[in-house]
Write a protein that holds these residues in place. Structure first.
Motif, short mmCIF file in Angstrom:
data_model
loop_
_atom_site.label_atom_id
_atom_site.label_comp_id
_atom_site.label_asym_id
_atom_site.label_seq_id
_atom_site.Cartn_x
_atom_site.Cartn_y
_atom_site.Cartn_z
N ILE B 24 0.84 -1.21 0.00
CA ILE B 24 0.00 0.00 0.00
C ILE B 24 0.87 1.26 0.00
CG2 ILE B 24 -1.60 1.35 1.45
CD1 ILE B 24 -2.84 -1.34 2.33
N TRP B 25 1.96 1.22 0.74
CA TRP B 25 2.79 2.42 0.91
C TRP B 25 3.28 3.02 -0.41
CZ3 TRP B 25 4.19 6.75 2.65
CH2 TRP B 25 5.49 7.25 2.54
N PRO B 26 3.78 2.23 -1.38
CA PRO B 26 4.20 2.84 -2.65
C PRO B 26 3.04 3.52 -3.38
CG PRO B 26 5.06 0.61 -2.46
CD PRO B 26 4.08 0.78 -1.33
N ILE B 27 1.84 2.95 -3.27
CA ILE B 27 0.67 3.57 -3.90
C ILE B 27 0.35 4.89 -3.21
CG2 ILE B 27 -1.79 3.29 -4.40
CD1 ILE B 27 -1.32 0.23 -4.45
N PHE B 28 0.31 4.83 -1.87
CA PHE B 28 0.03 6.04 -1.08
C PHE B 28 1.04 7.13 -1.41
CE2 PHE B 28 0.34 8.83 2.53
CZ PHE B 28 -0.89 8.88 3.12
N LEU B 65 -5.21 -7.65 -8.49
CA LEU B 65 -5.40 -8.03 -9.89
C LEU B 65 -4.17 -8.85 -10.28
CD1 LEU B 65 -7.41 -7.44 -12.26
CD2 LEU B 65 -5.98 -5.48 -12.83
N GLY B 66 -4.41 -10.08 -10.65
CA GLY B 66 -3.30 -10.95 -11.03
C GLY B 66 -2.28 -11.12 -9.92
N GLY B 67 -2.75 -11.14 -8.67
CA GLY B 67 -1.84 -11.35 -7.54
C GLY B 67 -1.15 -10.10 -7.03
N ALA B 68 -1.35 -8.97 -7.74
CA ALA B 68 -0.71 -7.72 -7.32
C ALA B 68 -1.75 -6.78 -6.71
CB ALA B 68 -0.03 -7.04 -8.50
N ILE B 69 -1.34 -6.04 -5.70
CA ILE B 69 -2.22 -5.04 -5.10
C ILE B 69 -2.18 -3.79 -5.96
CG2 ILE B 69 -2.50 -3.49 -3.12
CD1 ILE B 69 -1.76 -5.87 -1.32
N VAL B 70 -3.33 -3.44 -6.52
CA VAL B 70 -3.38 -2.32 -7.48
C VAL B 70 -4.21 -1.16 -6.95
CG1 VAL B 70 -3.00 -3.77 -9.50
CG2 VAL B 70 -5.34 -3.37 -8.68
N GLY B 71 -4.82 -1.33 -5.78
CA GLY B 71 -5.62 -0.24 -5.23
C GLY B 71 -5.91 -0.51 -3.76
N THR B 72 -6.37 0.53 -3.09
CA THR B 72 -6.68 0.40 -1.67
C THR B 72 -7.72 1.45 -1.30
OG1 THR B 72 -5.72 0.45 0.57
CG2 THR B 72 -4.72 1.90 -1.07
N GLY B 90 -11.84 6.74 1.41
CA GLY B 90 -10.85 7.31 0.51
C GLY B 90 -10.25 6.17 -0.31
N TYR B 91 -9.94 6.46 -1.56
CA TYR B 91 -9.53 5.43 -2.52
C TYR B 91 -8.23 5.85 -3.20
CZ TYR B 91 -14.61 5.03 -2.10
OH TYR B 91 -15.88 4.96 -1.61
N MET B 92 -7.34 4.90 -3.42
CA MET B 92 -6.13 5.17 -4.19
C MET B 92 -5.88 4.00 -5.14
SD MET B 92 -3.43 6.70 -1.39
CE MET B 92 -3.78 8.25 -0.53
N VAL B 93 -5.42 4.35 -6.34
CA VAL B 93 -5.12 3.34 -7.37
C VAL B 93 -3.67 3.49 -7.80
CG1 VAL B 93 -5.72 2.52 -9.69
CG2 VAL B 93 -7.52 3.35 -8.15
N ALA B 94 -2.98 2.37 -7.95
CA ALA B 94 -1.59 2.39 -8.45
C ALA B 94 -1.56 2.99 -9.85
CB ALA B 94 -1.03 0.97 -8.46
#
Lengths: 170, 170
Positions: B24-28, B65-72, B90-94
């Protein structure tokens, strides 16, 4: 809200000390337990009240009249980060001192204080729509209604009613 | 925001574990450091991000998606006390997963979750007015603009711009 025949020359507003909470708590409890103006849970206890009113805000003030604390307000940034140029405040007046302009005096004091601290605007997030006296007072002090959220407040008599977002630049 | 030619059948949304924060941290960080959609300080560090996104909310979810976390997304009461029947999220997408309907899927999931938890409405307090994609998306999902606060967000390129309050009943 009515205004006094003569101005509140004897009213002083000053920074609250930790000791002042003994006088603030009865005011907080009376206002919050009615459950008709603040979103805080009516059963909020003294420890939580102290946290909400004294610890979380940036500053807390009291209004004194004839040696007695008759009102209190807090001031804080309404958001952190990229919204921390906008202040937020909350005001409470002792029942016995209502209708004497105490809230108005505290509002003016908070606007001056916020301006001095560098804030660019003041925002109230949750003005209960049935609190007509407060809405009129904030409008007289330059606030505009910039939002109205339906059904967001559980009023003890009126059920789910709107709250207003009010704002003014400093 | 564009939608995928075929539905995101492979997308799963599940409760986040403490271990998920590493993803999650890299997306955030990517979203917040741009400083153009969230009010969080762009320099928010990992410890504070973990507190804001994992600790403070009631629930935090991830989209895979496909084993990867793409949103939170997070879900919490928007107010405590007499306003705790209204949810906030609140929503975040890679970056790599944008434009594939991930935010839309998370929004639908959050509305279902909030409803299941007994919330009566969902409110967004601070939708940056230049975030047109998000505004259109929330409107498509039944949200209405119920407030517009002027100059409340310091956008890195646009300066002080409004934020919207958006709301829908559940």
């Amino acid at each position: 809200m009515s205004y006094p025949a003569k101005p509140l020359s004897a009213l002083t507003v000053r920074v609250a000390t930790a000791e002042d909470f003994a006088s603030i708590w009865p005011i907080f409890r009376a206002v919050v337990s009615r459950g008709d103006t603040y979103v805080y849970a009516p059963e909020t206890d003294e420890v939580e009240a102290e946290r909400l009113w004294m610890q979380l805000p940036l500053r807390t003030y009291v209004a004194e009249l004839g040696g007695a604390i008759v009102g209190t307000y807090y001031l804080k940034p309404n958001q952190l980060g990229l919204g921390d140029h906008v202040a937020n405040a909350g005001y409470m007046v002792a029942d016995a001192a209502r209708g004497q302009g105490v809230a108005s005096a505290m509002c003016l004091h908070s606007l001056d204080t916020a301006r001095a601290l560098g804030f660019k605007a003041m925002q109230f997030n949750f003005v209960v729509s049935s609190n007509h006296g407060a809405i009129r007072l904030w409008e007289r002090h330059g606030f505009a209604v910039v939002g109205r959220v339906p059904g967001v407040f559980r009023h003890p008599a009126l059920g789910l009613i709107p709250a207003l977002v009010m704002h003014r630049f400093l």
